[in-house]
Design an enzyme around this catalytic site. Structure first.
Site, PDB file in Angstrom:
ATOM      1  N   ASP A 152      49.379  36.500  36.721  1.00  0.00           N
ATOM      2  CA  ASP A 152      50.280  37.535  36.002  1.00  0.00           C
ATOM      3  C   ASP A 152      49.599  38.827  35.378  1.00  0.00           C
ATOM      4  OD1 ASP A 152      52.711  38.442  34.838  1.00  0.00           O
ATOM      5  OD2 ASP A 152      53.429  36.324  34.266  1.00  0.00           O
ATOM      6  N   ASP A 222      60.764  40.933  35.881  1.00  0.00           N
ATOM      7  CA  ASP A 222      61.079  39.646  36.001  1.00  0.00           C
ATOM      8  C   ASP A 222      62.603  39.848  36.643  1.00  0.00           C
ATOM      9  OD1 ASP A 222      58.809  38.372  35.240  1.00  0.00           O
ATOM     10  OD2 ASP A 222      59.723  37.019  33.856  1.00  0.00           O
TER      11      ASP A 222
END
Ligand SMILES: *[C@@H]1O[C@H](CO)[C@@H](O)[C@H](O)[C@H]1NC(C)=O
Ligand SMILES: *[C@@H]1O[C@H](CO)[C@@H](O)[C@H](O)[C@H]1NC(C)=O
Ligand SMILES: *[C@@H]1O[C@H](CO)[C@@H](O)[C@H](O)[C@H]1NC(C)=O
Ligand SMILES: *[C@@H]1O[C@H](CO)[C@@H](O)[C@H](O)[C@H]1NC(C)=O
Ligand SMILES: *[C@@H]1O[C@H](CO)[C@@H](O)[C@H](O)[C@H]1NC(C)=O
Length: 410
Positions: A152, A222
């Site tokens: 990430d 997301d």
């Protein structure tokens, strides 16, 4: 003006030292099929939930359909820091047998296991990140038997960000890319192949360098379980389909089938688009709650076969359905080749669209003469009739639904 040359020298020193190891070719040739904890449980994860998903892969027929990866997302480690050897420590309450204990049980089912870390000081939820600890963490993950890493992009120190285009304009040489290149190099030096997903949310022109560093790369922030997310990520993705082929896949983020209030038609479009764009398909729900209709969608053999084709690595692309067809955003008509033939996918994106039709002669790769049969990939049945190359095909598509066809010579 003596400051500028010093900055340039500093930048080129980092560049000269930045590793260039390519991703492993022992994994990641085809888009990953699997499951991930995040959309289902967020931070509220533990060994039982991970192993339940692994067992459901077997009992629900997902393993037989080709699903393979059971991936643990953020929040799996001790938040206060590393051990005296500098290693990240699994949370002993959530994972009483460690990550290696989960990994061995997942492997015993014939499945693979993924873990999560971050190319910053901390993960998005504040757990230890891997920037500056790449070799230690890659070695630790390998020792646990990890097969996949989602990496990430939270909590990046200021001097590792990019305020402008990098030297020479090639984003492979940006600070952002170098953070991922450091992890790629660490993974290249362990014996066990680990698939690398670059979770960089579509920043730093990742589609231009992702395949030189990892196996897949996130195209946007997301996902959410909404029709607007599905439409938006398709719009973003259609601009960069040239980046997709074997060993390199635009990641449209984890699946939301089973979450929110998506209609069954919207869930079909969600699954079809991820399959025909060759995105990783990582389910993101409590699998025990799926209806049989939803399981039918995610185990559809023909759409999965398009995604996992071993001969043709490129995705379906938008095409102009008939001369003078109106353009929409995102496009509604897509065509692509598989080892079985030519495929057409049509999304009904609008509540005011008329019935859908396309001229067979406009479908790329089909040819302009002869006769064809059309096969419905959802129902796995041939449509009645023979269609000549000079004919048009018309179908009514339900709101937000996607039809999927295989067209072959009759
Ligand atoms: C896979 O990578 C190895 C190591 O970089 C290389 O030697 C080999 O030729 C590659 N194999 C293929 C099929 O590309
Ligand atoms: C995991 O959480 C569930 C409920 O949230 C609980 O029933 C189960 O005992 C927990 N398992 C572990 C290993 O903590
Ligand atoms: C940022 O600062 C750290 C600590 O001084 C240093 O190790 C690192 O190389 C720097 N990163 C860049 C891209 O200059
Ligand atoms: C597409 O969906 C709308 C409802 O949103 C429906 O009215 C329309 O008939 C559908 N299109 C086709 C071609 O069936
Ligand atoms: C279409 O092609 C068929 C032969 O495949 C031919 O018989 C027919 O005349 C053609 N129709 C038109 C409108 O060109």
């Amino acid at each position: 003006m003596t400051v500028l040359p010093i900055i340039l020298v500093a930048a080129s020193l980092v560049l000269a030292q930045a590793p260039t190891d390519p991703p492993s070719n022992q994994t990641g040739r085809l888009p990953a099929l699997g499951w991930n904890t995040w959309n289902a449980y967020g931070c509220n994860i533990n060994e039982s939930k991970v192993l339940a998903a692994a067992n459901q892969f077997v009992s629900l027929g997902l393993k037989n359909a080709g699903y393979e990866y059971i991936n643990i997302d953020d929040c799996w480690s001790v938040i206060s820091g590393r051990d005296s050897s500098g290693r990240i420590v699994p949370d002993p309450t959530k994972f009483p047998n460690g990550i290696s204990g989960v990994a061995s049980q997942v492997h015993a089912l014939g499945l693979k296991i993924g873990i999560y870390s971050d190319a910053g000081t901390n993960t998005c939820a504040g757990f230890p990140g891997s920037l500056g600890h790449e070799v230690t963490d890659a070695t630790t993950f390998a020792s646990w038997g990890i097969d996949y890493l989602k990496y990430d992009n939270c909590n990046v120190p200021n001097n590792w960000t990019d305020s402008s285009s990098p030297p020479g304009g090639d984003w492979y040489n940006s600070n952002s890319a170098i953070r991922y290149r450091q992890m790629a190099a660490a993974l290249a030096h362990i014996s066990h192949p680990i698939q690398l997903d670059i979770c960089i949310w579509g920043l730093a022109d990742v589609w231009t360098w992702g395949a030189r560093v990892g196996h897949s790369w996130r195209m946007l922030g997301d996902a959410s379980p909404t029709w607007s997310y599905i439409m938006n990520i398709i719009k973003v993705n259609v601009a960069h389909l040239d980046a997709v082929d074997f060993f390199g896949h635009n990641d449209m983020d984890m699946m939301e089938i089973g979450n929110g209030d998506l209609s069954i038609q919207e869930e079909r479009t969600h699954f079809a688009a991820w399959a025909f764009f060759k995105s990783p398909i990582l389910l993101g729900t409590d699998l025990s709650q799926l209806t049989s209709e939803e399981i039918g969608i995610i185990t559809n053999k023909e759409l999965l076969a398009f995604s996992q084709d071993t001969i043709i690595g490129t995705p379906a692309m938008p095409f102009i359905a008939f001369p003078g067809a109106p353009t929409t955003s995102p496009p509604e008509y897509y065509a692509g080749a598989s080892s079985k033939g030519i495929h057409v996918f049509i999304i009904n994106t609008s509540s005011s669209t008329a019935s859908k039709n396309f001229a067979l002669s406009n479908v790329p790769g089909l040819g302009t003469s002869g006769n064809f049969k059309i096969h419905d990939m959802w129902s796995s049945s041939d449509l009645s009739g023979i269609f000549s190359a000079n004919s048009s095909f018309t179908v009514d598509v339900q709101a937000h639904d996607t039809v999927a066809y295989l067209i072959t010579r009759a």
